[in-house]
Design an enzyme around this catalytic site. Sequence first.
Site, PDB file in Angstrom:
ATOM      1  N   ASP A  15      -1.056  -8.703  -0.685  1.00  0.00           N
ATOM      2  CA  ASP A  15      -1.426  -7.363  -1.137  1.00  0.00           C
ATOM      3  C   ASP A  15      -1.444  -7.340  -2.661  1.00  0.00           C
ATOM      4  O   ASP A  15      -0.677  -8.066  -3.311  1.00  0.00           O
ATOM      5  CB  ASP A  15      -0.457  -6.307  -0.611  1.00  0.00           C
ATOM      6  CG  ASP A  15      -1.071  -4.911  -0.644  1.00  0.00           C
ATOM      7  OD1 ASP A  15      -1.694  -4.529   0.371  1.00  0.00           O
ATOM      8  OD2 ASP A  15      -0.957  -4.225  -1.672  1.00  0.00           O
ATOM      9  N   ASP A  18      -7.800  -5.522   7.044  1.00  0.00           N
ATOM     10  CA  ASP A  18      -7.816  -4.063   7.188  1.00  0.00           C
ATOM     11  C   ASP A  18      -8.013  -3.507   5.782  1.00  0.00           C
ATOM     12  O   ASP A  18      -7.056  -3.292   5.044  1.00  0.00           O
ATOM     13  CB  ASP A  18      -6.507  -3.583   7.813  1.00  0.00           C
ATOM     14  CG  ASP A  18      -6.509  -2.088   8.082  1.00  0.00           C
ATOM     15  OD1 ASP A  18      -7.525  -1.589   8.586  1.00  0.00           O
ATOM     16  OD2 ASP A  18      -5.501  -1.429   7.772  1.00  0.00           O
ATOM     17  N   CYS A  38     -10.366   2.624   8.514  1.00  0.00           N
ATOM     18  CA  CYS A  38     -10.222   3.925   9.178  1.00  0.00           C
ATOM     19  C   CYS A  38     -11.162   4.905   8.477  1.00  0.00           C
ATOM     20  O   CYS A  38     -10.737   5.822   7.776  1.00  0.00           O
ATOM     21  CB  CYS A  38      -8.771   4.408   9.169  1.00  0.00           C
ATOM     22  SG  CYS A  38      -7.989   4.451   7.552  1.00  0.00           S
TER      23      CYS A  38
END
Length: 433
Positions: free
Chosen positions: A275, A318, A373
């Site tokens: 990350d 993601d 999303c």
Amino acid sequence: MTTHPYAFRLATYIIELIERRKYTIEKAFTYAISRHNSIKFQDEAFALSENTLKHFAVADFILRENGYTNIPLRKKAAFRVAYYLASQEIASQHELGFISGGLLPKKLIGLLSRGNIEDILTKINTLSPVNKFSLLYSIPPWIVEILVRYLDIESVKKILEKSKSRIYWLRINTLKASSSKVIKRMEKHGIDLIQDKDFPFLYKVQRIKSISIFRKICRKHAQDMIIQDKGSILVVKALEPRKSDVILDLTAAPGLKTSLIQQITNNSSRIIAVDLSPKRLLEEKRILNILSVKNVSLIASNGTLIRLRKKFNKILLDAPCSNSGALRNDPALRLSLWNKPSIKVFHRIQGRLLYNTINHLLSDNGILVYSTCSFSPKEGEKHFDQISSLKLETDNIPGLPGYSGFKCKDDVKRIFPYPHDTIGFFIARAINS
């Protein structure tokens, strides 16, 4: 009159924090109660702010129609709360004067007569489908525009209607707890769970007697259970993690999908979690420790640039996105996303992540699962219409086909609040051919 003035004032402050600071509803609520030093009326204030966020757009329309476009944010937030109470006939105009505790002048309360509200709703129903749905459901117009463009009107109405009811999915952390133990604990506090038909460790929260008690239990027993949407779990399922897999989880923080992979494989796979944010990785480390997750290496690095010694047979990406699909589970997004974010910026970042993943991180015949999303095709289908080196496959991925008009439509999946009872997700599984 059933609404307490303190709950009204607290809900007003929560709405103000969401618009001013772009907080989630939970963060705004936690901050608000810490400043007010009171535990009274917390459930009432939370429910009031949550319901206000599902009705605020009509309140704003009333203000615009009557020339109140530049009133202070505190008064605007209070008017939104008052509109919800008046429109649902929870409080009369006379009662609103007392409940609002001086936050609203009489001239604004005067706009909330039954007749005026009915006239406004009649006018809204004459507008175009995009504007009408956006106002009636308090959904950002650019999101409604996307749904109307790619789906039939009846499907859009069902998605928006389903989005009015927040859903809690609870994942039992089988590394630490049994389902029976968690169910018994929840039932003791008036919380009913229904087991999901697809995942035995996943439960839908059917009834919550007190939202504050529910949150307290989830915090106190964080090692046993995690609030995680079923859509997020379907993304991990698409990767089909196996014991002994070595998996790269790009843009991994805060680590819910990382922890689920290890739960599925009983800590027998190996994960490299990357990350960009060291702060978010520290939070992921904390969460993984609480959940007894092992065999995870955390790396603070830019996913668009990172190179590693070996390539991976399985990669989960993601990607950071607009979050437009998540507004069902965080009603604050209805307000904070009202002004359209720069989808081009997200599209560019996602494209760079995909380029680096495919060209430098994914092995030949390796599996990539990409998800966002988001309802926007620019954050989904458009990417995979432009990539020729991947073979898309939809086996074992539930959901509807992608949006019409894209070449990859039949080879990617979308899930929606209706009919899947999740938040909105785009999911693509691809083989590096």
